[in-house]
Design a protein around this motif. Sequence first.
Motif, PDB file in Angstrom:
ATOM      1  N   PRO A   1       7.215  49.417  49.607  1.00 11.33           N
ATOM      2  CA  PRO A   1       8.121  48.395  49.060  1.00 11.33           C
ATOM      3  C   PRO A   1       7.473  47.530  47.989  1.00 11.33           C
ATOM      4  O   PRO A   1       6.315  47.130  48.114  1.00 11.33           O
ATOM      5  CB  PRO A   1       8.478  47.560  50.293  1.00 11.33           C
ATOM      6  CG  PRO A   1       7.308  47.716  51.208  1.00 11.33           C
ATOM      7  CD  PRO A   1       6.754  49.087  50.968  1.00 11.33           C
ATOM      8  N   ALA A   2       8.228  47.229  46.940  1.00  9.99           N
ATOM      9  CA  ALA A   2       7.759  46.324  45.894  1.00  9.99           C
ATOM     10  C   ALA A   2       8.965  45.713  45.197  1.00  9.99           C
ATOM     11  O   ALA A   2      10.010  46.357  45.067  1.00  9.99           O
ATOM     12  CB  ALA A   2       6.881  47.054  44.886  1.00  9.99           C
ATOM     13  N   VAL A   3       8.807  44.479  44.730  1.00  9.66           N
ATOM     14  CA  VAL A   3       9.878  43.767  44.030  1.00  9.66           C
ATOM     15  C   VAL A   3       9.433  43.487  42.608  1.00  9.66           C
ATOM     16  O   VAL A   3       8.298  43.051  42.370  1.00  9.66           O
ATOM     17  CB  VAL A   3      10.223  42.451  44.753  1.00  9.66           C
ATOM     18  CG1 VAL A   3      11.199  41.610  43.921  1.00  9.66           C
ATOM     19  CG2 VAL A   3      10.819  42.739  46.126  1.00  9.66           C
ATOM     20  N   ILE A   4      10.329  43.745  41.662  1.00  9.03           N
ATOM     21  CA  ILE A   4      10.050  43.523  40.246  1.00  9.03           C
ATOM     22  C   ILE A   4      11.178  42.691  39.651  1.00  9.03           C
ATOM     23  O   ILE A   4      12.345  43.083  39.722  1.00  9.03           O
ATOM     24  CB  ILE A   4       9.932  44.853  39.486  1.00  9.03           C
ATOM     25  CG1 ILE A   4       8.813  45.710  40.091  1.00  9.03           C
ATOM     26  CG2 ILE A   4       9.698  44.618  37.992  1.00  9.03           C
ATOM     27  CD1 ILE A   4       8.885  47.171  39.707  1.00  9.03           C
ATOM     28  N   VAL A   5      10.835  41.540  39.087  1.00 11.46           N
ATOM     29  CA  VAL A   5      11.815  40.712  38.391  1.00 11.46           C
ATOM     30  C   VAL A   5      11.720  41.017  36.902  1.00 11.46           C
ATOM     31  O   VAL A   5      10.646  40.904  36.311  1.00 11.46           O
ATOM     32  CB  VAL A   5      11.572  39.216  38.653  1.00 11.46           C
ATOM     33  CG1 VAL A   5      12.558  38.371  37.840  1.00 11.46           C
ATOM     34  CG2 VAL A   5      11.710  38.904  40.138  1.00 11.46           C
ATOM     35  N   ASP A   6      12.834  41.421  36.315  1.00 13.68           N
ATOM     36  CA  ASP A   6      12.878  41.717  34.881  1.00 13.68           C
ATOM     37  C   ASP A   6      13.721  40.655  34.192  1.00 13.68           C
ATOM     38  O   ASP A   6      14.937  40.602  34.372  1.00 13.68           O
ATOM     39  CB  ASP A   6      13.476  43.115  34.648  1.00 13.68           C
ATOM     40  CG  ASP A   6      13.547  43.469  33.172  1.00 13.68           C
ATOM     41  OD1 ASP A   6      12.869  42.805  32.350  1.00 13.68           O
ATOM     42  OD2 ASP A   6      14.285  44.417  32.812  1.00 13.68           O
ATOM     43  N   VAL A   7      13.061  39.794  33.423  1.00 14.49           N
ATOM     44  CA  VAL A   7      13.755  38.765  32.645  1.00 14.49           C
ATOM     45  C   VAL A   7      14.007  39.375  31.266  1.00 14.49           C
ATOM     46  O   VAL A   7      13.140  39.363  30.390  1.00 14.49           O
ATOM     47  CB  VAL A   7      12.923  37.477  32.554  1.00 14.49           C
ATOM     48  CG1 VAL A   7      13.735  36.364  31.889  1.00 14.49           C
ATOM     49  CG2 VAL A   7      12.473  37.024  33.947  1.00 14.49           C
ATOM     50  N   MET A   8      15.190  39.923  31.082  1.00 19.36           N
ATOM     51  CA  MET A   8      15.473  40.779  29.926  1.00 19.36           C
ATOM     52  C   MET A   8      15.537  40.015  28.613  1.00 19.36           C
ATOM     53  O   MET A   8      16.001  38.883  28.552  1.00 19.36           O
ATOM     54  CB  MET A   8      16.784  41.532  30.156  1.00 19.36           C
ATOM     55  CG  MET A   8      16.717  42.545  31.285  1.00 19.36           C
ATOM     56  SD  MET A   8      18.305  43.348  31.596  1.00 19.36           S
ATOM     57  CE  MET A   8      19.149  42.083  32.547  1.00 19.36           C
ATOM     58  N   ARG A   9      15.084  40.688  27.544  1.00 21.80           N
ATOM     59  CA  ARG A   9      15.068  40.134  26.197  1.00 21.80           C
ATOM     60  C   ARG A   9      15.638  41.160  25.220  1.00 21.80           C
ATOM     61  O   ARG A   9      15.865  42.314  25.577  1.00 21.80           O
ATOM     62  CB  ARG A   9      13.648  39.760  25.796  1.00 21.80           C
ATOM     63  CG  ARG A   9      12.679  40.918  25.831  1.00 21.80           C
ATOM     64  CD  ARG A   9      11.244  40.468  25.651  1.00 21.80           C
ATOM     65  NE  ARG A   9      10.792  40.629  24.267  1.00 21.80           N
ATOM     66  CZ  ARG A   9       9.589  40.246  23.849  1.00 21.80           C
ATOM     67  NH1 ARG A   9       8.753  39.653  24.685  1.00 21.80           N
ATOM     68  NH2 ARG A   9       9.216  40.420  22.593  1.00 21.80           N
ATOM     69  N   GLY A  10      15.864  40.708  23.983  1.00 21.31           N
ATOM     70  CA  GLY A  10      16.444  41.589  22.975  1.00 21.31           C
ATOM     71  C   GLY A  10      15.485  42.678  22.537  1.00 21.31           C
ATOM     72  O   GLY A  10      14.274  42.473  22.486  1.00 21.31           O
ATOM     73  N   GLY A  11      16.001  43.812  22.203  1.00 20.73           N
ATOM     74  CA  GLY A  11      15.213  44.954  21.759  1.00 20.73           C
ATOM     75  C   GLY A  11      16.127  45.913  21.005  1.00 20.73           C
ATOM     76  O   GLY A  11      17.260  45.563  20.667  1.00 20.73           O
ATOM     77  N   PRO A  12      15.657  47.126  20.720  1.00 22.17           N
ATOM     78  CA  PRO A  12      14.440  47.804  21.175  1.00 22.17           C
ATOM     79  C   PRO A  12      13.182  47.328  20.426  1.00 22.17           C
ATOM     80  O   PRO A  12      13.252  46.434  19.590  1.00 22.17           O
ATOM     81  CB  PRO A  12      14.730  49.272  20.878  1.00 22.17           C
ATOM     82  CG  PRO A  12      15.619  49.241  19.680  1.00 22.17           C
ATOM     83  CD  PRO A  12      16.475  48.016  19.866  1.00 22.17           C
ATOM     84  N   GLY A  13      12.074  48.009  20.756  1.00 25.51           N
ATOM     85  CA  GLY A  13      10.811  47.633  20.143  1.00 25.51           C
ATOM     86  C   GLY A  13      10.360  46.268  20.628  1.00 25.51           C
ATOM     87  O   GLY A  13      10.670  45.832  21.726  1.00 25.51           O
ATOM     88  N   LEU A  14       9.642  45.567  19.794  1.00 25.83           N
ATOM     89  CA  LEU A  14       9.208  44.229  20.158  1.00 25.83           C
ATOM     90  C   LEU A  14      10.388  43.279  20.226  1.00 25.83           C
ATOM     91  O   LEU A  14      10.411  42.349  21.025  1.00 25.83           O
ATOM     92  CB  LEU A  14       8.168  43.725  19.140  1.00 25.83           C
ATOM     93  CG  LEU A  14       7.418  42.452  19.509  1.00 25.83           C
ATOM     94  CD1 LEU A  14       6.697  42.623  20.847  1.00 25.83           C
ATOM     95  CD2 LEU A  14       6.439  42.078  18.413  1.00 25.83           C
ATOM     96  N   GLY A  15      11.403  43.525  19.399  1.00 26.69           N
ATOM     97  CA  GLY A  15      12.643  42.769  19.475  1.00 26.69           C
ATOM     98  C   GLY A  15      12.433  41.281  19.327  1.00 26.69           C
ATOM     99  O   GLY A  15      11.810  40.813  18.382  1.00 26.69           O
ATOM    100  N   ASN A  16      12.959  40.527  20.284  1.00 25.24           N
ATOM    101  CA  ASN A  16      12.833  39.071  20.248  1.00 25.24           C
ATOM    102  C   ASN A  16      12.762  38.555  21.677  1.00 25.24           C
ATOM    103  O   ASN A  16      12.719  39.337  22.629  1.00 25.24           O
ATOM    104  CB  ASN A  16      13.995  38.446  19.468  1.00 25.24           C
ATOM    105  CG  ASN A  16      15.353  38.852  20.025  1.00 25.24           C
ATOM    106  OD1 ASN A  16      15.542  38.933  21.233  1.00 25.24           O
ATOM    107  ND2 ASN A  16      16.303  39.089  19.140  1.00 25.24           N
TER     108      ASN A  16
END
Length: 375
Positions: free
Chosen positions: A98-113
């Motif tokens: 078991p593992a938990v991953i929080v993804d705080v999403m940002r603009g992309g693709p690539g480095l994006g913003n």
Amino acid sequence: MAKQLLKGNEAFAEAAVRVGVEGFFGYPITPSTEFLEYMAKRMPALGRGFVQAESEVAAINMVYGAACAGKRTMTATSGPGLSLMSEGISYIAGTEVPAVIVDVMRGGPGLGNIAPSQSDYNQMVKGGGHGDYFPIVLAPATVQEAIDYIALAFDLAEKYRSVVFVAVDGNLGQMMEPAELPPMRKLPEKPPEWAVYGAKDRKPNILTSIYIDPPDEEVVNIRLLKRWMEIQKNEVRFQEHSLEDAEIGIISFGVAGRVALSAVHTAREEGIKVGLFRPITLAPFPKKAIEELSKRVRRILVVEMNTGMMLEDVKQAVGGRVPIEFYGRIGGITPFPDEILDEIRRVNQNNENIPDGMERVEWLERLEERIARGE
């Protein structure tokens, strides 16, 4: 406990602390960095494990090691970091820890913003790493929900020995709003029976994701699939708003769903019979519930902060029963309620059939017109 004015990333981190996370391993990446910064102070103060790794690749493998030892462990990252973690996530899934991953999403693709987006949908929901595995994905729409789902994520991860994502975006990570934190849980006194720890007077446990003999790998894949079928049966979650008499159903998740709900309330005041269906589990996806919804409404509008990733899952669930239209903002732009309200009004007046694939073409034309007007 009473509600407090809490900032998203810090609230999520404190929620993880209170539900018993024993090891946090990460690497700074905006807009999730405050999660790591908070843990850098809080975890050592409690005598728990914290490492700012040299990279996301190192961080996820530290999570892997702690998970194998039976510790409650997690990381937090954003899109580019999640990409670097994908190989390690697949190893965690293949080892059935078991593992938990929080993804705080940002603009992309690539480095994006560093602006908010929902463009990591496919990366999480479809299993971003190699091989056959099935992560659970939770999508909160408020700081309070995110706090609650952090606790749920650990419980589900341990129940099914699975990877669990909590999918938030930069809005939730940065916003402040009243919320209530959970009480502090006691840490477990001993690791689970399957974990790798001292093997005195017992047979050693072996955890691995490598099965050289294909028939052995097939057995593992079958076990993972059966577990996923159990998750699909028992862990689907969603919310419905004003759908009892709705003629138009909006399907939207996370912050986009929260914004859409504001538009639904205004549209209702105008006499438009519209409601919101908000998936909470993006995986397992609430396919049957959306199928039933498609039998009750005359049109569906999907709203996302991406180019229509969940749209494909909605299409599969609807199966062509009713026309589906789409509205999204991309590149880190959050839609305003008025934008979605305009779309609701347009959909309410539209009785034409929409050929499959054209919903994106028409949306893109309308979006470009909106941008040209400076909206």
